[in-house]
Design an enzyme around this catalytic site. Structure first.
Site, PDB file in Angstrom:
ATOM      1  N   ASP A 119      -2.862 -10.829  -2.439  1.00 49.19           N
ATOM      2  CA  ASP A 119      -3.399 -10.304  -1.187  1.00 49.19           C
ATOM      3  C   ASP A 119      -4.846  -9.871  -1.430  1.00 49.19           C
ATOM      4  O   ASP A 119      -5.206  -9.463  -2.529  1.00 49.19           O
ATOM      5  CB  ASP A 119      -2.546  -9.099  -0.762  1.00 49.19           C
ATOM      6  CG  ASP A 119      -2.879  -8.597   0.632  1.00 49.19           C
ATOM      7  OD1 ASP A 119      -2.081  -8.892   1.553  1.00 49.19           O
ATOM      8  OD2 ASP A 119      -3.902  -7.909   0.808  1.00 49.19           O
TER       9      ASP A 119
ATOM     10  N   HIS B 293      -6.323  -7.320  -0.468  1.00 48.83           N
ATOM     11  CA  HIS B 293      -6.405  -5.879  -0.718  1.00 48.83           C
ATOM     12  C   HIS B 293      -5.626  -5.525  -1.979  1.00 48.83           C
ATOM     13  O   HIS B 293      -4.575  -6.125  -2.257  1.00 48.83           O
ATOM     14  CB  HIS B 293      -5.824  -5.103   0.469  1.00 48.83           C
ATOM     15  CG  HIS B 293      -6.493  -5.410   1.771  1.00 48.83           C
ATOM     16  ND1 HIS B 293      -6.008  -6.363   2.651  1.00 48.83           N
ATOM     17  CD2 HIS B 293      -7.621  -4.903   2.319  1.00 48.83           C
ATOM     18  CE1 HIS B 293      -6.818  -6.429   3.704  1.00 48.83           C
ATOM     19  NE2 HIS B 293      -7.807  -5.558   3.529  1.00 48.83           N
TER      20      HIS B 293
ATOM     21  N   ASP C 131      -4.630 -12.914   3.284  1.00 47.86           N
ATOM     22  CA  ASP C 131      -5.864 -12.448   3.922  1.00 47.86           C
ATOM     23  C   ASP C 131      -7.107 -12.651   3.061  1.00 47.86           C
ATOM     24  O   ASP C 131      -8.194 -12.216   3.450  1.00 47.86           O
ATOM     25  CB  ASP C 131      -5.725 -10.983   4.359  1.00 47.86           C
ATOM     26  CG  ASP C 131      -4.991 -10.120   3.350  1.00 47.86           C
ATOM     27  OD1 ASP C 131      -4.735 -10.600   2.232  1.00 47.86           O
ATOM     28  OD2 ASP C 131      -4.680  -8.966   3.689  1.00 47.86           O
TER      29      ASP C 131
ATOM     30  N   HIS D  37       0.819  -1.230   0.000  1.00 42.97           N
ATOM     31  CA  HIS D  37       0.000   0.000   0.000  1.00 42.97           C
ATOM     32  C   HIS D  37       0.843   1.266   0.000  1.00 42.97           C
ATOM     33  O   HIS D  37       0.310   2.354  -0.219  1.00 42.97           O
ATOM     34  CB  HIS D  37      -0.925   0.022   1.221  1.00 42.97           C
ATOM     35  CG  HIS D  37      -1.965  -1.048   1.219  1.00 42.97           C
ATOM     36  ND1 HIS D  37      -2.829  -1.237   0.172  1.00 42.97           N
ATOM     37  CD2 HIS D  37      -2.277  -2.010   2.143  1.00 42.97           C
ATOM     38  CE1 HIS D  37      -3.636  -2.270   0.445  1.00 42.97           C
ATOM     39  NE2 HIS D  37      -3.312  -2.753   1.625  1.00 42.97           N
TER      40      HIS D  37
HETATM   41 ZN   LIG Z   1      -4.072  -7.323   2.695  1.00 44.54          ZN
END
Ligand SMILES: [Zn+2]
Length: 317
Positions: free
Chosen positions: A160, A162, A243, A123
Site C-alpha cells: 500500500d 501508505h 493506491d 493503520h
Molecule cells: Zn493506503
C-alpha cells in the site's frame, strides 16, 4: 484460490465524498465476476471473534469500537475515520475473513486466498482507530496463525502507498512476525522511515513522491525480498493496497498495473520457496479515478492538514 467476502462490507458507509467508499469494493467484486475468475471459490467471511481481536487490540479498544457504532448517522473517530451503522459488522467480517482465510491455507484447503473486504486495517494500532481503519485485519490473521496453528514465522508484506503504522506498532517487538513495507514518504501517517527496525523484524523501504516502477522494483528486489528470504516465513500475509498506482488520487507514486503483476509473481515465488505457497492477501487502500473526480469538487474543510489523507490530497491539487 479462494475469495472471502461478505455483503456487510458494502454497508460500511463513511459518508458522501469520503474516498473509502463502498464503490471501491463493488469495483473489485464486479471485476471478479469476469469469465476468467469463474473457477475461484467464493466464501462468506465469518465475523472475527473477540478472542481474535484481542490478540492484537486492547480489550478496552475493542469495547470502544463496539460502543462507538452509531444506530443512525455517523460517528467520527478521527478526522478521517468514520463509522456508520453498518461499519462494525463490516469491520468484524473484514477481520474474520483474514482469520478464516488463514485457517484455510494452513489446513491445506487452498494455497492462496484473497479477502475482498473493507474497511482496510493496516493503520489501526493496538488502541487507536485511524486512517479509515477500525480493526487491523492482517494483524488479526498473523496473531491467529501463530496462536492456533503450528507455525513459528509469519511475514506481513505491505505494498500500500501508505505505511502500515498499525501493523508495525502491533508487531514491532514480536520477532515471530516480519513486517516488510514499501510506501511513499513523506505521506500520511508519517511513520515508516528506514531507521525503524523494531526488534530487527521491521523492514521499511520509503519511496520519494514521484517514484515509479524502477524505484519500487529496486526496493523489493534488492532490499525487502532478500530480507524476507532470510526470515523464511511459513505463511505470507499481504496488505494489498493499490493506491501507489499512478492513477490513484491520494498519493504521488507512479506504479503501473504491470508492477502489481510483478510483485504478485515475486511474492508467489517467495511463498513457494518457504511457505508451501501459502498466501493470504487482504484489500487495503486503492481509490479510483472516478472517486477522484468527486473528491476534486470537495472543499477542504479540515485545516488540520498533515494527519488527514483526504486533506493532504485536497491540498496537493
Ligand atoms: Zn493506503
Amino acid at each position: 484460490m479462494r475469495v472471502y467476502t461478505d455483503p456487510a462490507c458494502l454497508e460500511h458507509d463513511p459518508g458522501m465524498d469520503h474516498p473509502e467508499s463502498p464503490a471501491r469494493l463493488r469495483a473489485v467484486l464486479d471485476a471478479l465476476d469476469a469469465p476468467q475468475f469463474t473457477a475461484l471459490q467464493r466464501l462468506e467471511a465469518p465475523r472475527a471473534t473477540r478472542e481474535q481481536l484481542e490478540r492484537v487490540h486492547d480489550a478496552a479498544y475493542v469495547d470502544r469500537i463496539f460502543a462507538s457504532a452509531p444506530g443512525e448517522g455517523h460517528a467520527r473517530l478521527d478526522p478521517d475515520t468514520v463509522m456508520s451503522p453498518g461499519s462494525l459488522e463490516a469491520a468484524l467480517r473484514a477481520a474474520g475473513a483474514a482469520g478464516a482465510a488463514t485457517d484455510a491455507v494452513l489446513s491445506n484447503e487452498t494455497r492462496r486466498a484473497f479477502c475482498a473486504v473493507r474497511p482496510p486495517g493496516h493503520h489501526a494500532t493496538r488502541d487507536q482507530a485511524m486512517g479509515f481503519c477500525l480493526f487491523n485485519s492482517v494483524a488479526v490473521a498473523a496473531a491467529h496463525a501463530l496462536a492456533v496453528h503450528d507455525i513459528k514465522r509469519v511475514a506481513i508484506v505491505d505494498f500500500d502507498v501508505h505505511h502500515g503504522n498499525g501493523t508495525q506498532d502491533i508487531f514491532q517487538h514480536d520477532v515471530r512476525v516480519m513486517y516488510a513495507s514499501s510506501h511513499q514518504m513523506p505521506l500520511y501517517p508519517g511513520t515508516g522511515a528506514a531507521s525503524e527496525h523494531g526488534d530487527g523484524n521491521i523492514v521499511n523501504a520509503p519511496l520519494a513522491p514521484g517514484a515509479g516502477s524502477i524505484e519500487f522494483r529496486a526496493a523489493w528486489s534488492k532490499f525487502l525480498l532478500p530480507e524476507l528470504d532470510m526470515f523464511r516465513p511459513q505463511l505470507l500475509l499481504v496488505s494489498a493496497g493499490f493506491d501507489a498506482h499512478a492513477r490513484d488520487p491520494l498519493a504521488d507514486l507512479k506504479l503501473a498495473t504491470d508492477d502489481y503483476t510483478w510483485i504478485t509473481q515475486c511474492l508467489c515465488e517467495l511463498a513457494d520457496r518457504h511457505a508451501d505457497g501459502r498466501i493470504v492477501s487482504s484489500l487495503e487502500g486503492g481509490y479510483g479515478p472516478r472517486r477522484a473526480s468527486r473528491m476534486h469538487r470537495r472543499p477542504c474543510r479540515d485545516p488540520g492538514g498533515f494527519r488527514s489523507r483526504a486533506v493532504t490530497w485536497c491540498r496537493a491539487r
